[in-house]
Design a protein around this motif. Sequence first.
Motif, PDB file in Angstrom:
ATOM      1  N   PRO A 164       4.390  14.041  -9.393  1.00  0.00           N
ATOM      2  CA  PRO A 164       5.071  13.399  -8.173  1.00  0.00           C
ATOM      3  C   PRO A 164       4.408  12.015  -7.930  1.00  0.00           C
ATOM      4  CG  PRO A 164       4.517  15.587  -7.594  1.00  0.00           C
ATOM      5  CD  PRO A 164       3.791  15.609  -8.762  1.00  0.00           C
ATOM      6  N   ARG A 165       3.160  11.494  -8.369  1.00  0.00           N
ATOM      7  CA  ARG A 165       2.897  10.270  -8.042  1.00  0.00           C
ATOM      8  C   ARG A 165       3.623   9.214  -8.909  1.00  0.00           C
ATOM      9  NH1 ARG A 165      -3.900  10.752  -7.669  1.00  0.00           N
ATOM     10  NH2 ARG A 165      -3.974  11.514  -5.561  1.00  0.00           N
ATOM     11  N   ILE A 166       4.062   9.743  -9.990  1.00  0.00           N
ATOM     12  CA  ILE A 166       4.587   8.698 -10.968  1.00  0.00           C
ATOM     13  C   ILE A 166       6.097   8.426 -10.241  1.00  0.00           C
ATOM     14  CG2 ILE A 166       6.291   8.578 -12.784  1.00  0.00           C
ATOM     15  CD1 ILE A 166       3.937  10.348 -14.324  1.00  0.00           C
ATOM     16  N   GLY A 167       7.074   9.461  -9.671  1.00  0.00           N
ATOM     17  CA  GLY A 167       7.980   9.056  -8.809  1.00  0.00           C
ATOM     18  C   GLY A 167       7.648   8.625  -7.585  1.00  0.00           C
ATOM     19  N   ALA A 168       6.377   8.819  -7.019  1.00  0.00           N
ATOM     20  CA  ALA A 168       6.003   7.827  -5.861  1.00  0.00           C
ATOM     21  C   ALA A 168       5.932   6.355  -6.067  1.00  0.00           C
ATOM     22  CB  ALA A 168       5.095   8.520  -5.127  1.00  0.00           C
ATOM     23  N   CYS A 169       5.144   6.452  -7.309  1.00  0.00           N
ATOM     24  CA  CYS A 169       4.767   4.972  -7.642  1.00  0.00           C
ATOM     25  C   CYS A 169       6.312   3.949  -7.771  1.00  0.00           C
ATOM     26  CB  CYS A 169       4.066   4.834  -8.728  1.00  0.00           C
ATOM     27  SG  CYS A 169       3.400   3.522  -9.513  1.00  0.00           S
ATOM     28  N   ILE A 170       7.323   4.708  -8.574  1.00  0.00           N
ATOM     29  CA  ILE A 170       8.498   4.025  -8.912  1.00  0.00           C
ATOM     30  C   ILE A 170       9.104   3.760  -7.735  1.00  0.00           C
ATOM     31  CG2 ILE A 170      10.792   4.426  -9.970  1.00  0.00           C
ATOM     32  CD1 ILE A 170       9.211   6.090 -12.107  1.00  0.00           C
ATOM     33  N   GLN A 171       9.135   4.711  -6.709  1.00  0.00           N
ATOM     34  CA  GLN A 171       9.822   4.383  -5.293  1.00  0.00           C
ATOM     35  C   GLN A 171       9.132   3.199  -4.538  1.00  0.00           C
ATOM     36  OE1 GLN A 171      10.007   8.895  -4.749  1.00  0.00           O
ATOM     37  NE2 GLN A 171      11.442   8.038  -3.060  1.00  0.00           N
ATOM     38  N   ALA A 172       7.650   3.169  -4.805  1.00  0.00           N
ATOM     39  CA  ALA A 172       7.175   2.085  -3.910  1.00  0.00           C
ATOM     40  C   ALA A 172       7.196   0.745  -4.548  1.00  0.00           C
ATOM     41  CB  ALA A 172       5.666   2.216  -3.803  1.00  0.00           C
ATOM     42  N   ILE A 173       7.476   0.832  -5.766  1.00  0.00           N
ATOM     43  CA  ILE A 173       7.518  -0.653  -6.497  1.00  0.00           C
ATOM     44  C   ILE A 173       9.057  -1.024  -6.329  1.00  0.00           C
ATOM     45  CG2 ILE A 173       7.788  -1.720  -8.704  1.00  0.00           C
ATOM     46  CD1 ILE A 173       5.606   0.046  -9.831  1.00  0.00           C
ATOM     47  N   THR A 174      10.097   0.043  -6.435  1.00  0.00           N
ATOM     48  CA  THR A 174      11.437  -0.423  -6.179  1.00  0.00           C
ATOM     49  C   THR A 174      11.681  -0.860  -4.957  1.00  0.00           C
ATOM     50  OG1 THR A 174      12.068   1.162  -7.724  1.00  0.00           O
ATOM     51  CG2 THR A 174      13.671   0.437  -6.362  1.00  0.00           C
ATOM     52  N   PHE A 175      11.079  -0.324  -3.846  1.00  0.00           N
ATOM     53  CA  PHE A 175      10.988  -0.677  -2.244  1.00  0.00           C
ATOM     54  C   PHE A 175      10.652  -1.987  -2.126  1.00  0.00           C
ATOM     55  CE2 PHE A 175       9.114  -0.961   1.963  1.00  0.00           C
ATOM     56  CZ  PHE A 175      10.215  -0.857   2.657  1.00  0.00           C
ATOM     57  N   ALA A 176       9.589  -2.468  -2.733  1.00  0.00           N
ATOM     58  CA  ALA A 176       9.204  -4.079  -2.834  1.00  0.00           C
ATOM     59  C   ALA A 176      10.172  -4.804  -3.116  1.00  0.00           C
ATOM     60  CB  ALA A 176       7.681  -4.238  -3.370  1.00  0.00           C
TER      61      ALA A 176
ATOM     62  N   SER B 276       0.869  -1.085   0.061  1.00  0.00           N
ATOM     63  CA  SER B 276      -0.065   0.127  -0.035  1.00  0.00           C
ATOM     64  C   SER B 276       0.793   1.245  -0.073  1.00  0.00           C
ATOM     65  CB  SER B 276      -0.863   0.078   1.160  1.00  0.00           C
ATOM     66  OG  SER B 276      -1.738  -1.256   0.996  1.00  0.00           O
ATOM     67  N   TRP B 277       0.553   2.271  -0.686  1.00  0.00           N
ATOM     68  CA  TRP B 277       1.291   3.506  -0.695  1.00  0.00           C
ATOM     69  C   TRP B 277       0.429   4.784  -1.058  1.00  0.00           C
ATOM     70  CZ3 TRP B 277       1.589   6.660  -5.373  1.00  0.00           C
ATOM     71  CH2 TRP B 277       0.875   6.221  -6.412  1.00  0.00           C
ATOM     72  N   ASP B 278       0.877   5.685  -0.711  1.00  0.00           N
ATOM     73  CA  ASP B 278       0.387   7.099  -0.950  1.00  0.00           C
ATOM     74  C   ASP B 278       1.150   8.246  -0.642  1.00  0.00           C
ATOM     75  OD1 ASP B 278      -1.698   8.633  -1.396  1.00  0.00           O
ATOM     76  OD2 ASP B 278      -3.065   8.159   0.024  1.00  0.00           O
ATOM     77  N   LEU B 279       0.982   9.453  -0.904  1.00  0.00           N
ATOM     78  CA  LEU B 279       1.747  10.588  -0.818  1.00  0.00           C
ATOM     79  C   LEU B 279       1.072  11.857  -0.233  1.00  0.00           C
ATOM     80  CD1 LEU B 279       2.970  11.841  -4.310  1.00  0.00           C
ATOM     81  CD2 LEU B 279       0.923  10.333  -3.981  1.00  0.00           C
ATOM     82  N   VAL B 280       1.999  12.612   0.284  1.00  0.00           N
ATOM     83  CA  VAL B 280       1.258  13.980   0.864  1.00  0.00           C
ATOM     84  C   VAL B 280       2.162  14.941   0.467  1.00  0.00           C
ATOM     85  CG1 VAL B 280      -0.037  12.871   2.818  1.00  0.00           C
ATOM     86  CG2 VAL B 280       2.296  13.759   3.138  1.00  0.00           C
TER      87      VAL B 280
ATOM     88  N   CYS C 244       9.019   5.589   4.811  1.00  0.00           N
ATOM     89  CA  CYS C 244       8.467   6.816   4.522  1.00  0.00           C
ATOM     90  C   CYS C 244       9.798   7.631   4.132  1.00  0.00           C
ATOM     91  CB  CYS C 244       7.901   7.491   5.642  1.00  0.00           C
ATOM     92  SG  CYS C 244       8.826   7.953   6.916  1.00  0.00           S
ATOM     93  N   GLY C 245       9.444   8.804   3.371  1.00  0.00           N
ATOM     94  CA  GLY C 245      10.593   9.629   2.748  1.00  0.00           C
ATOM     95  C   GLY C 245      10.057  10.465   1.840  1.00  0.00           C
ATOM     96  N   PRO C 246      11.012  11.399   1.368  1.00  0.00           N
ATOM     97  CA  PRO C 246      10.623  12.208   0.181  1.00  0.00           C
ATOM     98  C   PRO C 246      10.307  11.806  -1.031  1.00  0.00           C
ATOM     99  CG  PRO C 246      12.684  12.925   1.450  1.00  0.00           C
ATOM    100  CD  PRO C 246      12.387  11.914   1.841  1.00  0.00           C
ATOM    101  N   VAL C 247       9.725  12.155  -1.779  1.00  0.00           N
ATOM    102  CA  VAL C 247       9.513  11.540  -3.300  1.00  0.00           C
ATOM    103  C   VAL C 247      10.587  12.213  -4.035  1.00  0.00           C
ATOM    104  CG1 VAL C 247       7.951  11.591  -5.466  1.00  0.00           C
ATOM    105  CG2 VAL C 247       6.970  11.598  -3.023  1.00  0.00           C
ATOM    106  N   MET C 248      11.267  11.135  -4.984  1.00  0.00           N
ATOM    107  CA  MET C 248      12.197  11.581  -5.865  1.00  0.00           C
ATOM    108  C   MET C 248      12.081  12.709  -6.569  1.00  0.00           C
ATOM    109  SD  MET C 248      11.603   8.337  -8.525  1.00  0.00           S
ATOM    110  CE  MET C 248      13.077   8.696  -9.516  1.00  0.00           C
ATOM    111  N   SER C 249      12.873  13.443  -6.889  1.00  0.00           N
ATOM    112  CA  SER C 249      13.114  14.848  -7.606  1.00  0.00           C
ATOM    113  C   SER C 249      12.594  14.491  -9.196  1.00  0.00           C
ATOM    114  CB  SER C 249      14.065  15.542  -7.372  1.00  0.00           C
ATOM    115  OG  SER C 249      14.022  15.869  -6.112  1.00  0.00           O
TER     116      SER C 249
END
Length: 223
Positions: A122-134, A80-84, A110-115
């Motif tokens: 930003p949701r694209i970067g957050a999505c990539i980070q969440a997938i990469t984390f898993a 599960s992922w989300d951003l603020v 948790c952490g900053p979304v990639m620049s």
Amino acid sequence: MYCLFSLGIENKLLHEGVAGNPLGVVQRAKTLLKDYQTVNPDIAWLWRVEVGGGGGVPKVQVQVARSGWVPPLMGLFKVSWDLVRNSQSQTWHLGVLIRDHDRNVMAAMCGPVMSLQRGVHPRIGACIQAITFALDIGFYEVVFEGPPVSFMGGLHDSSLEVTMEDMWLEEIPVLIQRFRHFTVALGSKEALVAVKELAMLGSLTNLSKVWFEEVPVEIEGVL
């Protein structure tokens, strides 16, 4: 309603040898679901698109679900992922929570979304980070649950224009191919409360933090 529609397609294929256009079938299924949601606004929905495996046309699955968080099937893990957005610093922050079918927390971050370049959401970067984390911590059979993102439904669309945003989007299906099972799920507001809290925690510290097999104390009350 959706089940009857699916059975009708299957019967035509088995008994009449008639196969509908896959893209047309998917679009018709989406239309039926949207119409039913309009008539039944009190029902919470989980919309899934099978995008892993060998590529090709995504397989759409629709499932009625509770408005709260729904555990994955045994053998799968729900990412599960989300951003603020921090209104003061104007920066975006991500929260990710991985749980199994027994609701056990396997990992969190948790952490900053990639620049990203200007104009890339930003949701694209957050999505990539969440997938990469898993992937980085070894989860290869996942249900990827997050907020509504239109780009996840068009990952196999070869007609995408070549923009900076599209170039980043191309990274997502490349990552997905590394999973043994990957399903995209639309999370309800209630289902994403915990990861939203994680993202808010990250926005307060502006630091990245990772937990393994433990529940972050800051979100114990909302799990």
